[in-house]
Every structure is written in structure tokens, then in C-alpha cells.
Design an enzyme around this catalytic site. Structure first.
Site, PDB file in Angstrom:
ATOM      1  N   SER A  84       1.379  -4.881   2.705  1.00  0.00           N
ATOM      2  CA  SER A  84       0.849  -5.329   1.419  1.00  0.00           C
ATOM      3  C   SER A  84       1.933  -5.635   0.389  1.00  0.00           C
ATOM      4  O   SER A  84       3.021  -5.051   0.406  1.00  0.00           O
ATOM      5  CB  SER A  84      -0.065  -4.222   0.858  1.00  0.00           C
ATOM      6  OG  SER A  84      -0.391  -4.461  -0.487  1.00  0.00           O
ATOM      7  N   ASN A  85       1.567  -6.532  -0.533  1.00  0.00           N
ATOM      8  CA  ASN A  85       2.392  -6.786  -1.708  1.00  0.00           C
ATOM      9  C   ASN A  85       2.405  -5.596  -2.665  1.00  0.00           C
ATOM     10  O   ASN A  85       3.264  -5.507  -3.542  1.00  0.00           O
ATOM     11  CB  ASN A  85       1.832  -7.998  -2.480  1.00  0.00           C
ATOM     12  CG  ASN A  85       2.356  -9.326  -1.956  1.00  0.00           C
ATOM     13  OD1 ASN A  85       3.351  -9.378  -1.235  1.00  0.00           O
ATOM     14  ND2 ASN A  85       1.684 -10.417  -2.331  1.00  0.00           N
ATOM     15  N   ASP A 140      -3.789  -6.859   5.454  1.00  0.00           N
ATOM     16  CA  ASP A 140      -3.492  -7.052   4.041  1.00  0.00           C
ATOM     17  C   ASP A 140      -4.384  -6.076   3.263  1.00  0.00           C
ATOM     18  O   ASP A 140      -5.468  -5.698   3.736  1.00  0.00           O
ATOM     19  CB  ASP A 140      -3.811  -8.504   3.655  1.00  0.00           C
ATOM     20  CG  ASP A 140      -3.799  -8.690   2.158  1.00  0.00           C
ATOM     21  OD1 ASP A 140      -2.767  -8.394   1.530  1.00  0.00           O
ATOM     22  OD2 ASP A 140      -4.843  -9.106   1.598  1.00  0.00           O
ATOM     23  N   TYR A 161      -5.038  -6.078  -0.672  1.00  0.00           N
ATOM     24  CA  TYR A 161      -5.811  -6.555  -1.831  1.00  0.00           C
ATOM     25  C   TYR A 161      -6.575  -7.833  -1.503  1.00  0.00           C
ATOM     26  O   TYR A 161      -5.991  -8.866  -1.217  1.00  0.00           O
ATOM     27  CB  TYR A 161      -4.889  -6.735  -3.038  1.00  0.00           C
ATOM     28  CG  TYR A 161      -4.330  -5.387  -3.450  1.00  0.00           C
ATOM     29  CD1 TYR A 161      -5.129  -4.495  -4.154  1.00  0.00           C
ATOM     30  CD2 TYR A 161      -3.061  -4.977  -3.059  1.00  0.00           C
ATOM     31  CE1 TYR A 161      -4.661  -3.222  -4.487  1.00  0.00           C
ATOM     32  CE2 TYR A 161      -2.581  -3.715  -3.383  1.00  0.00           C
ATOM     33  CZ  TYR A 161      -3.395  -2.851  -4.092  1.00  0.00           C
ATOM     34  OH  TYR A 161      -2.937  -1.599  -4.404  1.00  0.00           O
ATOM     35  N   ARG A 210      -6.590 -12.345 -11.100  1.00  0.00           N
ATOM     36  CA  ARG A 210      -6.119 -12.367  -9.721  1.00  0.00           C
ATOM     37  C   ARG A 210      -5.166 -13.548  -9.481  1.00  0.00           C
ATOM     38  O   ARG A 210      -4.100 -13.393  -8.877  1.00  0.00           O
ATOM     39  CB  ARG A 210      -7.319 -12.450  -8.769  1.00  0.00           C
ATOM     40  CG  ARG A 210      -7.002 -12.697  -7.319  1.00  0.00           C
ATOM     41  CD  ARG A 210      -6.282 -11.546  -6.676  1.00  0.00           C
ATOM     42  NE  ARG A 210      -6.092 -11.762  -5.250  1.00  0.00           N
ATOM     43  CZ  ARG A 210      -5.322 -11.011  -4.485  1.00  0.00           C
ATOM     44  NH1 ARG A 210      -4.670  -9.983  -4.989  1.00  0.00           N
ATOM     45  NH2 ARG A 210      -5.192 -11.254  -3.202  1.00  0.00           N
TER      46      ARG A 210
END
Lengths: 236, 236
Positions: free
Chosen positions: B124-125, B16, B18, B47
Site C-alpha cells: 500500500s501507499n 492494495d 485504500y 480522494r
């Protein structure tokens, strides 16, 4: 009398349950008794985790009943806040959640809606048993299911939580009219936005004067109490 | 040397981005300069909202790039905390987010993995542009895309955010091996759980000593820094 724009020809109203009809933060009082100085923090984190868990399991296609996720949220929140959640305290808090306080204006609003011939209902993440207990406790329906609500719809039947379109689709399916002719009422900003995306006419009852979610979508209207529902259904 | 159980025959590792490789809370320093006394609260709420928005749009099938949701999260967080987010401050904070600090141990771990012949990547997003800037800033890949990472996978291609299975499916698709043979590493507990549900071998890098999510699922292992990845790939 304020009257809605002619285009808002809504014929029915569906309420979110938790946060909208029932005060999810009313557990804070017992939480404060059990964990002095931490009651509010626990009530807020419990609610946040409960909702977070609905989204995680729904996105991952691993539905679990709202009641289980409510318990899971409580357990995580206590662990995070380093509170000693004994089995007895857990039972006490969950029992309180089962019988959440209802907002005081609800009953008058539901009664007025019935007097105006409006179809009413709940569309909730809650599972049927939880909803059944909550609406009977609040006096909205009797043991035979008759009363101030015509429909009590749970996402359990589709195994997806809001804001999944499958959850919102339950409304038009049960009522037999398109979403745009149904007023969806929620005190949860994200729920009001999700319902707006789906196509409902929406009222966000912004009880805590929170900012609008920054998602470039506005609910049809924003109000401050359940009474604002009545403006959509003028007396004839 | 600690060695993994024989059944953990992982051949590749996906990180991942972040929170795991890049420190999302490193924006707190600038936030504190801009809003004295509120920097940490802003970094945390920013966040939280960013992640919440990924879930809402994904569940509602209304994907928007991670960058837009990052900005939206910042705007909401400032509104909620009643902070005056001028356009100039927004630009400063977003620019900081574009160049987040990387955790100090990362580079040595990635270098060791390459030395051991392990396939590496990010899942990742984040959208490709954000990821490209972040990995180049951190020195993990050069301008030609060569370096310490073999794959940089963004959910943009499937328009679903984690924990949607379509997002996790990108890993096995790109690497050509089943999820159970891939180690997925995240510092986000929910992400480690989501990846475990999907079928990955998982490592939760629990940097902040948080409780495990109360969802009756455990990651394959839990560690405290990225170095714990190396235990899965013993020197031969």
C-alpha cells in the site's frame, strides 16, 4: 511601475504550453456541438485523464508521446461519460486539439519580451510535432523556426513528463544558466509547484482563480494573466 | 468451479489497501453531515487530490507520508469546493479516514485464503501507522501482528508511491518469489495497470463498473468483488 525584488534577477522566461499559452478547454465548444450538454464535462475529464496518464507512464518508466496520451485521455473520458466516440468524432476532436486557441494576450507579451531583450521559450510535456504545429498556428514562429520564441523544449528528449526533475532540467541545459535565473510560467498550479521545487523562479498564472495546491510550497508569484510576466522584466 | 489457466501459477496474493480492502468513500457520510449536499463531491475530490499528490511528490522525489498527503488533499478539496474546514471538522474527517469501513466480503475471503494455505499481504501507499490502525480496526491482525495477513508492506520504506516500480518491487522482495507468481489485487484501475506493467499477475476488482484505463494494457483478470480472488486459488 511595479518592480520585482532585486533578488529576482531572472534573465529568461520559459512558458508551459498547454493551459498556459494554449487554451486546452477551447475544445469544449466542439465537444458541446458533438455531445450536447456534455461538452464542458468532456473537456475537463479529457484534460484530467491526459495529465493523469502522463504521470502514470512517467512514474512507471513507460513513456509514450503526449499525443498518444491525449488520444487515450479522450477515449477514456468518452467511455466514462458514456459518449459515443465514433472514429469521425475522435478525428474531429483531436484535430481541434492540434489547433488549440491561444490566449489573446500572449502575442503582445511575447513581443514586449523580445523588445526588452529577454530570452524566451517553451518547456512542455507536448511532443515536438504537436508543439511545432501549435506555435506556428498561433504565429509565434515562422516556418524557419524564427520568431517570438528562442527555444521550444519538449520532454520527449528525456522520456519523462513534468514534474520529474529530468523534465525541468531541460531549461537550464538549453539556456546555459541556472534555474533560479529563469522564470518558469505556468497556468497549471501543480506545474508551478513542481518548477518551484526544481529551483526555478516561478509565476503561476491562476486563470481560473483556483486554490493553491496544499503542498506547503508557493510559487514565487501568482498572477492572473500572461501580462504579469512583464513585471519580472522592467523596461530599462 | 471456474479454474484459472494453468499458466497462472500464483502462490501468494497482495492486496492494495485504500479502495480495495478499505472503502475510501465511506467518509462521504460524515462529509455529508458536515457539509449537506456536498458530501459526495468532497469524498471524490478528496480522494482524487490525495492520489494526485502522491504522484506529484513521488515524481519530484519529494516523498511525504501518505497521512500528510491525505490531510493536504482534504484541505485542497475543501478550498476548491468553498467549504469551511474548521480545525474541528478536519479532525473529525481525518479521524474517520483513520478508521475507514472495510468491504463486507473481505474477512471471509482472507479466511478462505488462509484455509487454502495462501500467503497474503498488503502492498500500500499508506504509511505503516495508518495501515496498522486500519488492519487492526478491521480485525485482520491482532496486536501482535498475527492474523489473516502475513505481510503489511508500505511504500514508506522506498519513499516512492505506486506506480513507481520501486514501490511494486517491495512485493517480490518481501515474499521471495517473482512478481509473476504473485497475484496483485486492486480496485484502482491505474494500480492494477501499474502492477501489470511491473510484472505481477493482476486482478482488477472493478467495484464501480468503470471503464478500463485507455493505456493498451489489461489486468490479467477483472472482477467485481474481492471474492473473485478465490478463483485464482482453487481448493485442492
Amino acid at each position: 511601475m511595479k518592480s520585482p525584488k532585486p533578488s529576482l534577477s531572472v534573465q529568461a522566461v520559459l512558458f508551459d504550453a498547454y493551459g498556459t499559452l494554449f487554451d486546452v478547454y477551447s475544445v469544449g465548444t466542439l465537444a458541446e456541438q458533438l455531445f450536447p450538454g456534455q461538452g464542458e464535462a468532456l473537456a475537463v475529464l479529457w484534460r484530467d485523464k491526459q495529465i493523469e496518464y502522463t504521470r502514470l507512464v512517467s512514474m512507471s518508466q513507460r513513456y509514450r508521446p503526449f499525443w498518444e496520451l491525449t488520444r487515450a485521455g479522450l477515449r477514456y473520458a468518452c467511455a466514462r461519460l458514456q459518449l459515443d466516440l465514433t472514429p469521425e468524432r475522435e478525428t474531429q476532436l483531436l484535430n481541434q486539439y492540434r489547433h488549440l486557441g491561444a490566449f489573446p494576450e500572449n502575442k503582445a507579451v511575447l513581443t514586449a519580451l523580445k523588445a526588452r531583450g529577454v530570452t524566451t521559450g517553451i518547456l512542455s510535456n507536448g511532443d515536438p510535432e504537436m508543439l511545432g504545429i501549435a506555435v506556428r498556428s498561433a504565429g509565434y514562429v515562422d516556418d524557419k523556426g524564427q520568431g517570438l520564441l528562442d527555444h521550444v523544449l519538449s520532454v520527449e528528449s528525456v522520456q519523462r513528463f513534468k514534474t520529474d526533475p529530468a523534465a525541468y532540467a531541460l531549461g537550464p541545459q538549453a539556456l546555459g544558466i541556472p534555474a533560479r535565473q529563469i522564470l518558469f510560467v505556468s497556468s497549471n498550479g501543480w506545474d508551478a509547484i513542481g518548477a518551484t521545487w526544481y529551483g526555478y523562479c516561478t509565476l503561476w498564472v491562476n486563470r481560473f482563480k483556483l486554490p493553491l495546491e496544499a503542498l506547503d510550497t508557493e510559487p514565487t508569484r501568482t498572477g492572473s494573466s500572461l501580462r504579469d510576466v512583464l513585471d519580472f522584466f522592467p523596461k530599462t
